[in-house]
Design a protein around this motif. Structure first.
Motif, PDB file in Angstrom:
ATOM      1  N   ASP A 150      58.330 -41.205 -28.498  1.00 50.90           N
ATOM      2  CA  ASP A 150      58.146 -40.194 -29.550  1.00 50.90           C
ATOM      3  C   ASP A 150      57.605 -38.879 -29.016  1.00 50.90           C
ATOM      4  OD1 ASP A 150      59.047 -41.968 -31.445  1.00 50.90           O
ATOM      5  OD2 ASP A 150      57.051 -42.642 -32.036  1.00 50.90           O
ATOM      6  N   ALA A 151      57.743 -38.646 -27.717  1.00 51.76           N
ATOM      7  CA  ALA A 151      57.263 -37.403 -27.107  1.00 51.76           C
ATOM      8  C   ALA A 151      58.387 -36.724 -26.328  1.00 51.76           C
ATOM      9  CB  ALA A 151      56.079 -37.676 -26.186  1.00 51.76           C
ATOM     10  N   ALA A 152      58.331 -35.424 -26.259  1.00 52.32           N
ATOM     11  CA  ALA A 152      59.340 -34.663 -25.518  1.00 52.32           C
ATOM     12  C   ALA A 152      58.690 -33.470 -24.830  1.00 52.32           C
ATOM     13  CB  ALA A 152      60.446 -34.185 -26.458  1.00 52.32           C
ATOM     14  N   THR A 153      59.156 -33.168 -23.636  1.00 53.71           N
ATOM     15  CA  THR A 153      58.688 -31.996 -22.898  1.00 53.71           C
ATOM     16  C   THR A 153      59.872 -31.074 -22.647  1.00 53.71           C
ATOM     17  OG1 THR A 153      59.039 -33.123 -20.765  1.00 53.71           O
ATOM     18  CG2 THR A 153      56.843 -33.280 -21.767  1.00 53.71           C
ATOM     19  N   VAL A 154      59.567 -29.813 -22.376  1.00 50.88           N
ATOM     20  CA  VAL A 154      60.618 -28.808 -22.229  1.00 50.88           C
ATOM     21  C   VAL A 154      60.422 -27.993 -20.952  1.00 50.88           C
ATOM     22  CG1 VAL A 154      61.709 -26.774 -23.255  1.00 50.88           C
ATOM     23  CG2 VAL A 154      60.870 -28.620 -24.730  1.00 50.88           C
ATOM     24  N   GLU A 155      61.506 -27.792 -20.236  1.00 50.67           N
ATOM     25  CA  GLU A 155      61.521 -26.895 -19.081  1.00 50.67           C
ATOM     26  C   GLU A 155      62.545 -25.812 -19.355  1.00 50.67           C
ATOM     27  OE1 GLU A 155      62.331 -28.876 -15.444  1.00 50.67           O
ATOM     28  OE2 GLU A 155      60.569 -30.198 -15.545  1.00 50.67           O
ATOM     29  N   ILE A 156      62.169 -24.571 -19.088  1.00 55.87           N
ATOM     30  CA  ILE A 156      63.095 -23.455 -19.272  1.00 55.87           C
ATOM     31  C   ILE A 156      63.237 -22.725 -17.953  1.00 55.87           C
ATOM     32  CG2 ILE A 156      63.504 -21.272 -20.478  1.00 55.87           C
ATOM     33  CD1 ILE A 156      61.953 -22.373 -22.834  1.00 55.87           C
ATOM     34  N   ALA A 157      64.434 -22.657 -17.475  1.00 51.78           N
ATOM     35  CA  ALA A 157      64.726 -22.022 -16.189  1.00 51.78           C
ATOM     36  C   ALA A 157      63.860 -22.630 -15.085  1.00 51.78           C
ATOM     37  CB  ALA A 157      64.517 -20.510 -16.275  1.00 51.78           C
ATOM     38  N   GLY A 158      63.703 -23.951 -15.134  1.00 52.59           N
ATOM     39  CA  GLY A 158      62.972 -24.640 -14.085  1.00 52.59           C
ATOM     40  C   GLY A 158      61.464 -24.657 -14.230  1.00 52.59           C
ATOM     41  N   LYS A 159      60.944 -24.065 -15.299  1.00 52.23           N
ATOM     42  CA  LYS A 159      59.492 -24.013 -15.491  1.00 52.23           C
ATOM     43  C   LYS A 159      59.099 -24.753 -16.770  1.00 52.23           C
ATOM     44  CE  LYS A 159      59.004 -19.541 -13.151  1.00 52.23           C
ATOM     45  NZ  LYS A 159      58.521 -18.131 -13.292  1.00 52.23           N
ATOM     46  N   ALA A 160      58.117 -25.640 -16.635  1.00 52.61           N
ATOM     47  CA  ALA A 160      57.641 -26.389 -17.794  1.00 52.61           C
ATOM     48  C   ALA A 160      56.926 -25.448 -18.753  1.00 52.61           C
ATOM     49  CB  ALA A 160      56.688 -27.494 -17.342  1.00 52.61           C
ATOM     50  N   ASP A 161      57.155 -25.628 -20.038  1.00 58.60           N
ATOM     51  CA  ASP A 161      56.485 -24.835 -21.072  1.00 58.60           C
ATOM     52  C   ASP A 161      55.669 -25.799 -21.929  1.00 58.60           C
ATOM     53  OD1 ASP A 161      55.658 -23.242 -23.194  1.00 58.60           O
ATOM     54  OD2 ASP A 161      57.485 -22.044 -23.163  1.00 58.60           O
ATOM     55  N   ASP A 162      54.383 -25.889 -21.620  1.00 56.16           N
ATOM     56  CA  ASP A 162      53.513 -26.839 -22.311  1.00 56.16           C
ATOM     57  C   ASP A 162      53.326 -26.520 -23.783  1.00 56.16           C
ATOM     58  OD1 ASP A 162      53.215 -28.175 -19.937  1.00 56.16           O
ATOM     59  OD2 ASP A 162      51.319 -27.207 -19.410  1.00 56.16           O
TER      60      ASP A 162
END
Length: 267
Positions: A150-162
């Motif tokens: 039930d959790a998801a993480t996001v990376e944009i252009a190779g950088k994690a966005d907490d």
């Protein structure tokens, strides 16, 4: 926590309709002051789809571009909806005041002067998916969403966005900023108070421009001066104030520090 401009935009800075939250927004009166106005309860203007992590990101990005406070708030996890709503409503309000001041400068001195005066203007152009934008569209190849339960993480252009981490609640995916909700609530109120003063500064600057009291080559300095007033803390009770000069108002005495005594007034 790193700065997330869209959330003010979580650090800088903003009424509330989503999430059952209640607050008050303000409107400018003919005299230039503000009066309390109950928060609107209209549905979000932007469509909100929280069925998948990607859908939530798309909804949030579109809502920020439209500065739709209700839609932005709806994308946040329930415990974050009030502070997120406060921050975004505050940002939207200050943008409106800035736009009004910019219009006054444009009408009196032209667009070039306005652009120079407001070159550091506030905007929500730094949207959540800005790093993945190409030719006005999101390049989803630059967005990596990793889901685990039930959790998801996001990376944009190779950088994690907490600040774009997500959590599934009741079958819907919500954004969960990388900061305790209680801490964000404190910052939201601080931002609201600060931006209220900035709004007064823009209103004062606009009035001076419309009244013909500001010369073209003094626009930037005048606006900066008004903004500086919002950052000047009040003098502590009993503390002497530094004397005024022909070009500057009196400033409060500097507080004592472990290494230096408090500034004394000149005689």
């Amino acid at each position: 926590m790193k700065s997330a401009r869209w959330l003010f935009v979580v650090v800088a800075v903003a009424a509330l309709a989503a999430g059952g939250c209640k607050d008050k927004s303000s409107t400018t009166t003919p005299s230039g002051g503000t009066e309390a106005k109950p928060a609107a309860k209209a549905a979000p203007k932007a469509s909100v789809n929280l069925d998948t992590p990607k859908a939530t990101l798309e909804s949030l990005d579109k809502a920020v571009r439209a500065m739709d406070v209700d839609a932005i708030t709806a994308c946040a996890a329930p415990e974050y909806q009030k502070p997120v709503g406060v921050m975004m409503a505050t940002l939207k309000d200050i943008q409106a005041k800035e736009a009004s001041a910019r219009k006054a400068v444009t009408e009196k001195f032209g667009k070039e002067a306005a652009d120079a005066t407001f070159q550091n203007s506030m905007s929500a152009s730094d949207t959540p998916l800005k790093g993945a934008m190409e030719n006005g569209k999101v390049n989803w190849e630059k967005v990596v969403i990793k889901t685990e339960g039930d959790a998801a993480t996001v990376e944009i252009a190779g950088k994690a966005d907490d600040d774009l981490n997500m959590k599934k609640i009741g079958g819907k995916w919500y954004v969960v900023p990388n900061e305790p909700a209680a801490e964000m609530a404190k910052k939201a109120e601080q931002a609201k108070a600060m931006m209220s003063k900035m709004g007064e500064a823009y209103a004062s600057f606009e009035k001076q421009v419309r009244d013909g009291k500001v010369e073209k080559d003094k626009l930037g300095d005048t606006l900066a001066g008004e903004m500086m007033k919002t950052m000047t803390p009040p003098a502590a009770p009993g503390a002497p104030a530094a004397p005024a000069t022909p070009d500057a108002p009196a400033m409060p005495a500097a507080p004592a520090t472990p290494d230096a005594p408090a500034a004394a007034p000149e005689e």
